[in-house]
Structure formats: structure tokens, C-alpha cells
Scaffold this motif. Structure first.
Motif, PDB file in Angstrom:
ATOM      1  N   ALA A  84      -7.551  12.127  33.698  1.00  0.00           N
ATOM      2  CA  ALA A  84      -8.314  13.350  33.452  1.00  0.00           C
ATOM      3  C   ALA A  84      -9.591  13.327  34.275  1.00  0.00           C
ATOM      4  O   ALA A  84     -10.330  12.348  34.257  1.00  0.00           O
ATOM      5  CB  ALA A  84      -8.650  13.482  31.969  1.00  0.00           C
ATOM      6  N   LEU A  85      -9.834  14.412  34.995  1.00  0.00           N
ATOM      7  CA  LEU A  85     -11.059  14.588  35.776  1.00  0.00           C
ATOM      8  C   LEU A  85     -12.016  15.435  34.959  1.00  0.00           C
ATOM      9  O   LEU A  85     -11.629  16.458  34.396  1.00  0.00           O
ATOM     10  CB  LEU A  85     -10.730  15.271  37.105  1.00  0.00           C
ATOM     11  CG  LEU A  85     -11.848  15.437  38.122  1.00  0.00           C
ATOM     12  CD1 LEU A  85     -12.376  14.078  38.582  1.00  0.00           C
ATOM     13  CD2 LEU A  85     -11.352  16.227  39.328  1.00  0.00           C
ATOM     14  N   ASP A  86     -13.278  15.016  34.881  1.00  0.00           N
ATOM     15  CA  ASP A  86     -14.225  15.765  34.061  1.00  0.00           C
ATOM     16  C   ASP A  86     -14.618  17.076  34.738  1.00  0.00           C
ATOM     17  O   ASP A  86     -14.271  17.334  35.889  1.00  0.00           O
ATOM     18  CB  ASP A  86     -15.460  14.913  33.727  1.00  0.00           C
ATOM     19  CG  ASP A  86     -16.348  14.660  34.933  1.00  0.00           C
ATOM     20  OD1 ASP A  86     -15.919  14.951  36.076  1.00  0.00           O
ATOM     21  OD2 ASP A  86     -17.467  14.177  34.745  1.00  0.00           O
ATOM     22  N   ALA A 111      -2.075  11.869  29.793  1.00  0.00           N
ATOM     23  CA  ALA A 111      -3.419  12.416  29.572  1.00  0.00           C
ATOM     24  C   ALA A 111      -3.469  13.068  28.206  1.00  0.00           C
ATOM     25  O   ALA A 111      -2.578  13.814  27.824  1.00  0.00           O
ATOM     26  CB  ALA A 111      -3.758  13.425  30.663  1.00  0.00           C
ATOM     27  N   SER A 112      -4.546  12.777  27.456  1.00  0.00           N
ATOM     28  CA  SER A 112      -4.668  13.318  26.099  1.00  0.00           C
ATOM     29  C   SER A 112      -5.844  14.272  25.984  1.00  0.00           C
ATOM     30  O   SER A 112      -6.473  14.366  24.965  1.00  0.00           O
ATOM     31  CB  SER A 112      -4.826  12.173  25.102  1.00  0.00           C
ATOM     32  OG  SER A 112      -5.965  11.415  25.413  1.00  0.00           O
ATOM     33  N   GLY A 113      -6.161  14.944  27.047  1.00  0.00           N
ATOM     34  CA  GLY A 113      -7.290  15.875  27.022  1.00  0.00           C
ATOM     35  C   GLY A 113      -8.131  15.727  28.270  1.00  0.00           C
ATOM     36  O   GLY A 113      -7.757  15.072  29.212  1.00  0.00           O
ATOM     37  N   THR A 114      -9.280  16.346  28.251  1.00  0.00           N
ATOM     38  CA  THR A 114     -10.164  16.302  29.411  1.00  0.00           C
ATOM     39  C   THR A 114     -11.333  15.379  29.158  1.00  0.00           C
ATOM     40  O   THR A 114     -12.460  15.667  29.530  1.00  0.00           O
ATOM     41  CB  THR A 114     -10.678  17.720  29.741  1.00  0.00           C
ATOM     42  OG1 THR A 114     -11.336  18.230  28.580  1.00  0.00           O
ATOM     43  CG2 THR A 114      -9.554  18.634  30.138  1.00  0.00           C
ATOM     44  N   GLY A 115     -11.064  14.293  28.474  1.00  0.00           N
ATOM     45  CA  GLY A 115     -12.121  13.323  28.199  1.00  0.00           C
ATOM     46  C   GLY A 115     -12.688  12.756  29.481  1.00  0.00           C
ATOM     47  O   GLY A 115     -12.012  12.684  30.492  1.00  0.00           O
ATOM     48  N   SER A 116     -13.924  12.374  29.437  1.00  0.00           N
ATOM     49  CA  SER A 116     -14.561  11.837  30.629  1.00  0.00           C
ATOM     50  C   SER A 116     -15.379  10.624  30.261  1.00  0.00           C
ATOM     51  O   SER A 116     -15.511  10.272  29.108  1.00  0.00           O
ATOM     52  CB  SER A 116     -15.456  12.898  31.268  1.00  0.00           C
ATOM     53  OG  SER A 116     -16.496  13.246  30.389  1.00  0.00           O
ATOM     54  N   ALA A 117     -15.899  10.000  31.263  1.00  0.00           N
ATOM     55  CA  ALA A 117     -16.775   8.852  31.063  1.00  0.00           C
ATOM     56  C   ALA A 117     -17.853   8.922  32.116  1.00  0.00           C
ATOM     57  O   ALA A 117     -17.728   9.617  33.109  1.00  0.00           O
ATOM     58  CB  ALA A 117     -15.987   7.557  31.175  1.00  0.00           C
ATOM     59  N   SER A 118     -18.939   8.245  31.871  1.00  0.00           N
ATOM     60  CA  SER A 118     -20.022   8.243  32.847  1.00  0.00           C
ATOM     61  C   SER A 118     -20.426   6.812  33.132  1.00  0.00           C
ATOM     62  O   SER A 118     -20.121   5.909  32.368  1.00  0.00           O
ATOM     63  CB  SER A 118     -21.225   9.031  32.311  1.00  0.00           C
ATOM     64  OG  SER A 118     -21.746   8.389  31.173  1.00  0.00           O
ATOM     65  N   LEU A 119     -21.110   6.622  34.235  1.00  0.00           N
ATOM     66  CA  LEU A 119     -21.560   5.301  34.639  1.00  0.00           C
ATOM     67  C   LEU A 119     -23.050   5.207  34.431  1.00  0.00           C
ATOM     68  O   LEU A 119     -23.810   6.006  34.971  1.00  0.00           O
ATOM     69  CB  LEU A 119     -21.210   5.077  36.108  1.00  0.00           C
ATOM     70  CG  LEU A 119     -21.220   3.628  36.547  1.00  0.00           C
ATOM     71  CD1 LEU A 119     -20.041   2.906  35.933  1.00  0.00           C
ATOM     72  CD2 LEU A 119     -21.130   3.538  38.050  1.00  0.00           C
ATOM     73  N   ASP A 120     -23.465   4.255  33.626  1.00  0.00           N
ATOM     74  CA  ASP A 120     -24.883   4.065  33.326  1.00  0.00           C
ATOM     75  C   ASP A 120     -25.425   2.925  34.176  1.00  0.00           C
ATOM     76  O   ASP A 120     -25.029   1.785  34.015  1.00  0.00           O
ATOM     77  CB  ASP A 120     -25.044   3.747  31.833  1.00  0.00           C
ATOM     78  CG  ASP A 120     -26.492   3.521  31.441  1.00  0.00           C
ATOM     79  OD1 ASP A 120     -27.374   3.893  32.247  1.00  0.00           O
ATOM     80  OD2 ASP A 120     -26.742   2.990  30.365  1.00  0.00           O
TER      81      ASP A 120
END
Length: 199
Positions: free
Chosen positions: A77-79, A98-107
Motif C-alpha cells: 500500500a502506498l500512502d 493489502a488490507s487497506g491504505t495503511g502507511s508508515a513514516s520514518l522518524d
């Protein structure tokens, strides 16, 4: 009297022998448990290395374009911002749908000493997920000047950078821990980027 003395000595020797074997078996059990943990960690690290290398090579082959990258990994999934891509994997390394448009970020905040850590910003994690791959584009694109040109944002080639992070989950309720990160970068000529933007 002599018999009682010999019996008590024999009983004490027997108690000390049992105590010694109990301590030795406790140490052995700890060694076996530690060996199992090390084996599991090594297997997870090897699996993470393969997943991260595959993602980094795909990122480089697509010229750093996450839309093209998403076509290679249709289960991910691409945000909405188009800068972060997430894929979940089972323990054997096979991708989960894919189970949705979930995303993640880099801190990469300075209070963590510049240590890169991926974190979820939404989406549903499948219960059977053992790994999460997060490919996050860095915001800054560093330009390089051509020979004889002054460095500037509109001159020369530039690098599109990304960070591939692998998070391991030990159970359905576990938030996971990052066990491997791999940087990736693509050098893109300005002429190619301007053609891509115009099309």
C-alpha cells in the motif's frame, strides 16, 4: 553409632550430588533457551535482509518512482502523499494481501541520535503478519553539480533517497520492533526528472 555416621555422610553426599545436577541442568536449560533465541533472531535477520534487498533493488530499478515500485509489489500500500510504501509478510516471507491504505513514516528526529525508526500511521495489520516492510522516501533530494557548474537546486543530477525498514512482530498484539534497515539511493539526471514531471 558408626553405621549412623556413615549413613549421614552418604546422605549428605547424595544431597550435594543432586544439588550439583540440579544447578547444572538449570544452566543447560538457559543455554538451550539462549541458543533457540539466537537461532530465531538469525532466521529473522536473514529473512529481513532478503526482503530489504529485494525492495532496495526494485526501488533502484524503478528510478526511485514509488508508483512504479507499487506495480512491482501489488500486495503493498502506498500512502496518500506518495512517499511511503508498506508491505506485510508472513513468517515464510510470502506477502500478505493489502488490507487497506495503511502507511508508515520514518522518524529520524535528533532526539533519537539520528537513528531511523519506522512507525505506523494507520492501516490494518493482518493478524498473521510476521514482518512489515516500510520503504520511506526522504524529503530532501541532494543535487550534484556537473563539471564546471555551480551547485544549485536546478543544476546537475540529484539523488532520490529512501530507507527500507523491516519490523518484526512476535504476536497479533505486538507493536513490533525494527530489526533491519537498509538505505537506497538513485542518481537521476535532471533531464530525466523533468521529462517524468511533464508526462
Amino acid at each position: 553409632m558408626q553405621t549412623d555416621h556413615k549413613s549421614s555422610l552418604f546422605l549428605m553426599e547424595l544431597i550435594f550430588t543432586i544439588l550439583f545436577f540440579a544447578l547444572a541442568s538449570a544452566v543447560c536449560m538457559q543455554l538451550f533457551a539462549r541458543a533457540h533465541t539466537l537461532q530465531t533472531d538469525t532466521e529473522d535477520l536473514n529473512q529481513s535482509l532478503l526482503l530489504a534487498q529485494s525492495a532496495a533493488e526494485s526501488f533502484e530499478s524503478t528510478g526511485g518512482d514509488l508508483n512504479a515500485f507499487a506495480e512491482i509489489f501489488p500486495e503493498g500500500a502506498l500512502d496518500a502523499s506518495g512517499t511511503c510504501f508498506t508491505v506485510f509478510y508472513q513468517a515464510d516471507g510470502s506477502p500478505l494481501p493489502a488490507s487497506g491504505t495503511g502507511s508508515a513514516s520514518l522518524d529520524t528526529s535528533s532526539d533519537r541520535g539520528g537513528e531511523a525508526t519506522a512507525k505506523d500511521t494507520g492501516g490494518d495489520r493482518p493478524a498473521e503478519a510476521a514482518y512489515q516492510l516500510v520503504l520511506s522516501l526522504e524529503v530532501s533530494e541532494a543535487g550534484t553539480a556537473s563539471a564546471g557548474e555551480a551547485a544549485g537546486p536546478a543544476t546537475g543530477d540529484f539523488f532520490r533517497k529512501a530507507q527500507v525498514s523491516i519490523r518484526r512482530f512476535s504476536g497479533p498484539e505486538d507493536e513490533g520492533e525494527i530489526i533491519y534497515t537498509l538505505p537506497a539511493a538513485v542518481q537521476i539526471p535532471r533531464s530525466v526528472d523533468s521529462q517524468r514531471s511533464s508526462s
